[in-house]
Enzyme design. Sequence first.
Site, short mmCIF file in Angstrom:
data_model
loop_
_atom_site.label_atom_id
_atom_site.label_comp_id
_atom_site.label_asym_id
_atom_site.label_seq_id
_atom_site.Cartn_x
_atom_site.Cartn_y
_atom_site.Cartn_z
N ASP A 306 0.76 -1.18 -0.32
CA ASP A 306 0.15 -0.02 -0.12
C ASP A 306 0.79 1.22 0.09
OD1 ASP A 306 -1.86 1.85 0.07
OD2 ASP A 306 -2.31 1.60 2.26
N LYS A 313 1.41 8.02 0.64
CA LYS A 313 1.68 8.00 2.00
C LYS A 313 2.86 9.05 2.28
CE LYS A 313 -0.16 3.75 3.12
NZ LYS A 313 -1.09 3.92 4.02
N ASP A 324 0.03 -4.91 4.84
CA ASP A 324 -1.51 -4.60 4.47
C ASP A 324 -2.23 -5.56 4.00
OD1 ASP A 324 -3.15 -2.47 5.13
OD2 ASP A 324 -3.05 -1.62 3.28
N GLU A 385 -8.34 2.63 0.66
CA GLU A 385 -8.48 1.65 -0.30
C GLU A 385 -9.16 0.33 0.25
OE1 GLU A 385 -5.26 -0.13 1.42
OE2 GLU A 385 -5.60 1.95 1.10
N ARG A 387 -11.05 -0.34 2.42
CA ARG A 387 -12.50 -0.63 2.66
C ARG A 387 -13.37 -0.69 1.15
NH1 ARG A 387 -12.82 5.39 5.23
NH2 ARG A 387 -10.71 4.39 6.02
#
Length: 539
Positions: A306, A313, A324, A385, A387
């Site tokens: 991620d 990030k 992740d 992302e 969810r």
Amino acid sequence: MTALTLSTSSAATTRVDAIVIGIAKSADGSGTPVIAPGAETVDQAFDGRLASVLETLGASGGEGETTKLPAPDGLKAPLVLAVGLGSADSAQEGDGYAPETLRRAAGAAARALTGTRKAAFALPVADGAEAVAAVAEGALLGAYSFTAYRGTKNTDNTPKAAKSGAKAGKGGKPAPSAKDAAHDEANAPLAEVTLLGGKPRDKAHKAAVERAAVLAEEVARARDLINTPPNDLHPASFATHAQNAAKEHGLKVEVLDEKALAKGGYGGILGVGQGSGRPPRLVRLSYTHAKAAKTLALVGKGITYDSGGISLKPAGHNETMKCDMSGAAAVFSAVVAAARLGLKVNVTGWLALAENMPSGDAMRPGDVLTMYSGKTVEVLNTDAEGRLVLADALTRACEESPDALVDVATLTGAMVLALGNRTFGVMSNDDAFRAEVHETADQAGEQSWEMPLPPELRKGMDSTVADIANMGERMGGGLVAGLFLQEFVTDGTPWAHLDIAGPAFNEAGPFGYTPKGGTGSAVRTLVRLAERTADGELG
């Protein structure tokens, strides 16, 4: 994997490299540790002075504390390892020490004995199979080591295995030098555990150890996947792991690739994965039992890396993002464990796998995705992302009308802020089910906390262009994420959401039976939930 056997032999006469005993903090505040049950013959070998010797060495009996001392002539083992159990009054009245106390102590002892070939654990197990199970589980979990990428290198940084002209050993691999071999041996996990006080012919004790071995092996499977670097673990390779396990353990497996996902309308999974050169997958892994009365569906977030996508990030937040996919790893391992244990319940695992990367093809803030359910989602932040992939998998899982549905995800930093690094949050659309999941986690030895889904926070996800946005109010962000997921749970299915963002990856030092790196968080909770469902204890 560390081998474990039961033995009724005395600690004094057992020929091993080390004897593990338990000690507790004194209740009177004297500072002299209390020798726990199981170590009587060891204390006798010290002429009854073991407690005072340990006090001299600075041992207090504090939880997780380990103290090594040479064994006297009366013992067959050359080393005694005393591990702290915490307060002496932490022993449950009439029931001995709590299982989690024993589990953590055994794990700490196993870690302290890295490089040791064989050890006998003389911890308090006289109270029955539950204590035997706890010590076995803790020792096996504590002996975990991830060594797949450890290699001895030359000064030119070329791995010896790739160095031309290297002298070959067995299997055509370069033979290690004596120095290399000694280094490997010193860092090898504890190889063999003899659990003293356990009865080899007792059916309950034997079953407890067999279950502990399966649990430890499946937690190790999850830990290995989490620790694997993202250049090697991506959606397709993760799916291959599932296919291989399915073949080995008699599971059914279905893998939807990017073409099948597009045909099926899985807009959330496709949207998250479209920025990567390694396309997404949705894996359905199922175990069925002929006598099962109920079905438990499990959904795992599997973002193999991620970056945050276009909502990149910040520096310092990317280095551990291989973790992740911890939710998918937990679900995968739990389904395999259910099969290996032969539980009388049907368990279906859904692994929502994608890599979230920025590129010219990546999902953008402002994009609108049409989800598998038909609902549209405005993407306000591409780093929210998890969810999105879970939403598609949840809706698909509900189509099979399971009796209960649980998703597991490293979903929000907000949950880490709320509960810290060792506790996961539990949310649900059913208060009774939420309480049952929390209770189950406690039984399994995993820390959890019940969290609400306040309806007033739903309004923050209203969108002017779509049915819902993937972001809402900043405060209570973990709860907002749970409310988003709830939108995709259909048909009144009892559902619980486990946000394991805190305990999934341990960036600090190891403790108890928990290593640094991937922890396998939620595997034991999910397995215990499957057991309780099989036994008709839930709902």
